[in-house]
Design an enzyme around this catalytic site. Structure first.
Site, PDB file in Angstrom:
ATOM      1  N   ASP A   1       0.842  -1.198   0.000  1.00  0.00           N
ATOM      2  CA  ASP A   1       0.000   0.000   0.000  1.00  0.00           C
ATOM      3  C   ASP A   1       0.871   1.240   0.000  1.00  0.00           C
ATOM      4  O   ASP A   1       1.761   1.391   0.839  1.00  0.00           O
ATOM      5  CB  ASP A   1      -0.901   0.000   1.233  1.00  0.00           C
ATOM      6  CG  ASP A   1      -1.743   1.265   1.310  1.00  0.00           C
ATOM      7  OD1 ASP A   1      -2.733   1.351   0.555  1.00  0.00           O
ATOM      8  OD2 ASP A   1      -1.399   2.166   2.098  1.00  0.00           O
TER       9      ASP A   1
ATOM     10  N   TYR B   1       2.565  10.281   0.213  1.00  0.00           N
ATOM     11  CA  TYR B   1       3.561   9.801   1.165  1.00  0.00           C
ATOM     12  C   TYR B   1       4.918  10.366   0.761  1.00  0.00           C
ATOM     13  O   TYR B   1       5.701   9.751   0.039  1.00  0.00           O
ATOM     14  CB  TYR B   1       3.590   8.283   1.207  1.00  0.00           C
ATOM     15  CG  TYR B   1       2.336   7.651   1.785  1.00  0.00           C
ATOM     16  CD1 TYR B   1       1.426   8.399   2.533  1.00  0.00           C
ATOM     17  CD2 TYR B   1       2.058   6.306   1.597  1.00  0.00           C
ATOM     18  CE1 TYR B   1       0.287   7.824   3.055  1.00  0.00           C
ATOM     19  CE2 TYR B   1       0.924   5.717   2.126  1.00  0.00           C
ATOM     20  CZ  TYR B   1       0.037   6.475   2.851  1.00  0.00           C
ATOM     21  OH  TYR B   1      -1.099   5.902   3.377  1.00  0.00           O
TER      22      TYR B   1
END
Length: 292
Positions: A54, A59
């Site tokens: 994931d 991010y």
């Protein structure tokens, strides 16, 4: 490694490891692992049988490096023999304006741009699973879901899902996206169980459930043994880590559950992957289901 499936007869069923890897810790802090160390973490996961990773475009540290985690994961998977069997699930809808802040943009225009950028970052023609990261109060939920359906219809994504959604939003996503909608990713852990209703709803409807922060989050995972004392007690009885007991408890909730623990060191994901070998009795589960 045990396995579980994502998808349905229309979009296809993808078999993945029952434990995935949450790749966020490889990117979001200034103390993140080096590229070589990050690759070692991903390779350790794959060596342990993990076939679901994931990630998300957000991010990263700020808007100058959007897609950092996607590029890191994709490079590590490409350098691994047999990496073609890995499902990389990514997300769009969060932004990183800088200073450690998180923003939201669920507009169809943003999601289209974000998906195109994720395709490039991952180096693929179609994303295996694309998830809307978090509801944006400035954008009607139906508009964001319509954008996901459009991405599926355009062949840019093979399956879609949502994150941080309630039951009403899950059902609206199903109605708009149809069979393309296959997953929900919500926070769930021994100390955070308020999304139990959404978990049960997904189990009843055959929707994959990815509990994020399954140990309580990056800042609290290290103290899990002291905050989830019954989990620690069961771990002592079985001679395994409290993290393995916690993941085994997650897996026992329903056969749609696929935890995605984060890791920034190889030994962390190796320990997590071994949780599929932990056998919890009904007595264990009764204790864990009633205490944190």
């Amino acid at each position: 490694m045990q396995h579980r499936s994502i998808g349905n007869d229309v979009v296809g069923r993808v078999t993945v490891s029952a434990i995935g890897l949450g790749a966020m810790p490889l990117s979001i802090t200034s103390q993140r692992p080096s590229p070589e160390a990050a690759e070692a973490v991903v390779h350790a996961a794959l060596d342990a049988g993990v076939t679901l990773i994931d990630t998300a475009d957000a991010y990263c540290l700020d808007d100058t490096e959007v897609g950092h985690n996607e590029r890191t994961v994709a490079a590590a998977v490409r350098s691994y023999a047999g990496g073609d069997d890995v499902l990389i699930a990514t997300k769009g809808g969060h932004t990183r304006p800088g200073g450690g802040e998180w923003g939201l943009d669920g507009s169809p225009e943003h999601l289209r741009r974000a998906c195109d950028a994720s395709l490039q970052a991952l180096g693929v023609d179609a994303i295996g699973l694309y998830q809307f990261h978090r509801p944006d109060p400035e954008t009607p939920w139906a508009d964001s879901m319509g954008a996901l359906k459009d991405l599926y219809d355009a062949g840019k994504v093979r399956m879609v899902g949502v994150s941080n959604a309630d039951i009403g939003q899950i059902d609206e996503a199903r109605a708009i996206c149809g069979d393309a909608f296959v997953s929900v990713q919500n926070q769930f852990s021994p100390g955070f169980r308020s999304s139990a209703g959404e978990l049960a709803h997904c189990a009843a409807n055959g929707i994959a459930w990815f509990p994020w922060s399954p140990f309580g989050g990056m800042g609290d995972a290290g103290s899990l043994a002291t905050t989830a004392t019954e989990f620690a007690a069961v771990a002592d009885e079985l001679g395994v880590s409290v993290y393995q007991v916690t993941l085994a408890w997650h897996l026992a909730q329903a056969d749609v559950v696929i935890p995605i623990p984060g890791a920034s060191k190889p030994r962390s994901i190796q320990d997590s992957a071994a949780a599929t070998h932990v056998q919890l009795t009904s007595e264990h589960l009764a204790r864990l289901d009633t205490t944190a």
